[in-house]
Enzyme design. Structure first.
Site, mmCIF file in Angstrom:
data_model
loop_
_atom_site.group_PDB
_atom_site.id
_atom_site.type_symbol
_atom_site.label_atom_id
_atom_site.label_comp_id
_atom_site.label_asym_id
_atom_site.label_seq_id
_atom_site.Cartn_x
_atom_site.Cartn_y
_atom_site.Cartn_z
ATOM 1 N N CYS A 120 43.042 42.336 40.707
ATOM 2 C CA CYS A 120 42.635 42.743 39.207
ATOM 3 C C CYS A 120 44.019 43.442 39.082
ATOM 4 C CB CYS A 120 41.547 43.559 39.259
ATOM 5 S SG CYS A 120 41.465 44.587 37.747
ATOM 6 N N CYS B 153 43.071 47.003 37.251
ATOM 7 C CA CYS B 153 42.515 48.322 37.869
ATOM 8 C C CYS B 153 41.887 47.871 39.250
ATOM 9 C CB CYS B 153 41.536 48.841 36.924
ATOM 10 S SG CYS B 153 40.229 47.759 36.235
ATOM 11 N N SER B 154 40.420 47.418 39.073
ATOM 12 C CA SER B 154 39.901 47.354 40.421
ATOM 13 C C SER B 154 38.736 46.467 40.087
ATOM 14 C CB SER B 154 39.669 48.620 41.444
ATOM 15 O OG SER B 154 38.730 49.271 40.553
ATOM 16 N N CYS B 155 38.630 45.855 39.143
ATOM 17 C CA CYS B 155 37.571 44.755 38.821
ATOM 18 C C CYS B 155 37.566 43.870 40.324
ATOM 19 C CB CYS B 155 37.804 43.741 37.753
ATOM 20 S SG CYS B 155 37.997 44.637 36.283
#
Lengths: 116, 219
Positions: free
Chosen positions: B118, B121-123
């Site tokens: 991602c 961000c941090s999906c």
């Protein structure tokens, strides 16, 4: 020829009129460009892909809430079609060091795509 | 047991400094606390809802994803459904999706290797894998995975031959990805549960293959 007359895999009864935006604008295989817009705000289209061209690989179902609007509490609940788009690594990075067939896949909302 | 080094009892012997807040909270930490307290104060959410969501996340671990992968290896019909609609197939196994995300399962083959990232961000496929590893959230991984995936993979010890295509899926909004790794050779006689024990978190992110079971000869 109206390529938007029938959604893939569904046959409409004669006389049925679909609402604007009800069916996806793009189909798998369509060549598209990811728009190079730079609006202010929360837009989940990575900058490194803006302006790049790719191919629609799939329409992701079902249509999903437009999170760009939702982020501001505007128009929450409106759904938009979005797509799995394939972009070649060599398109993203002209000096990409790996094989030409390497690629990137990303989901892009319809509002960020145009036909090439 | 009593630790003579610093005289407290907490079940292990190695000395360490007391665990506590060592530096003043940073900008985002203060913002998060203020935001959360405001939401609670205005009655938008309650402390129970926050605690409950932590419990939800704590109940999700890579063992769930491993179960999904092992089922796909032994059941061709399930595999077909999983690749067609990842979320529905996981739900079929009793793994709930607590949000509106979709799950696309990416199958590694002899000719295609998938990697997930991602960049924004941090999906991460939290419903089936739990919280992402710290390196997955680092800017270095997020940037380099899409710029030089083969170099990043090699740093994980995974060298992908040039005749195998690399597909990097950048997860940005609604879709989460899970890599369906290749079933290792030498596992033909193993049952579903033993197969699941071979499948690691990193293999489902796509940074390593699933290793053949230790002590078995790979043909």
């Amino acid at each position: 020829m109206n390529r938007q007359a029938e959604p893939a895999g569904t046959a409409l009864l004669p006389g049925i009129v679909m609402a604007l935006g009800e069916e996806p604008v793009f189909r798998p295989g369509d060549l598209v460009r990811i728009l190079a817009r730079s609006p202010i705000g929360h837009y989940r289209v990575p900058a490194y892909l803006r302006g790049k061209t790719g191919t629609v690989e799939a329409v992701i179902e079902p249509a999903a809430i437009d999170n760009e609007q939702e982020a501001y509490g505007r128009n929450a609940g409106a759904k938009r079609h979005y797509y799995r788009v394939a972009v070649a690594m060599t398109e993203v990075w002209p000096d990409y060091a790996g094989p030409e067939k390497d690629g990137l896949r990303i989901e892009i909302y319809e509002t960020w795509l145009e036909r090439t | 047991m009593t630790d003579p080094e610093h005289g407290h009892q907490h079940g292990h012997a190695h000395p360490h400094a007391p665990i506590g807040q060592e530096s003043p909270p940073g900008y985002y930490e203060i913002m998060e606390t203020a935001f959360r307290e405001l939401l609670v104060e205005r009655g938008m959410i309650g402390p129970d809802e926050i605690r409950r969501q932590i419990e939800v996340l704590d109940s999700r671990t890579p063992a769930l994803g491993a179960k999904v992968v092992a089922r796909a290896w032994v059941d061709a019909e399930f595999r077909r459904r999983l690749l067609a609609d990842g979320r529905a197939a996981c739900e079929e196994l009793g793994i709930s999706f607590y949000d509106d995300t979709r799950l696309i399962v990416l199958e590694n083959t002899a000719t295609v290797h998938n990697l997930i990232v991602c960049t924004l961000c941090s999906c991460y496929p939290r419903p089936v894998l739990g919280l992402p590893p710290d390196w997955y959230k680092l800017k270095a991984y997020r940037a380099r995975a899409v710029v030089e995936p083969r170099v990043v993979l090699a740093e994980f010890g995974t060298v992908i031959p040039d005749d195998v295509e690399i597909r990097v899926s950048d997860s940005t909004a609604m879709v989460r990805y899970l890599v369906l790794p290749r079933r290792p050779d030498g596992t033909e006689g193993m049952d579903e549960e033993s197969l699941a024990s071979l499948v690691t978190r990193d293999a489902m992110i796509g940074v390593v293959p699933v290793a053949a079971p230790a002590g078995r000869m790979v043909q």
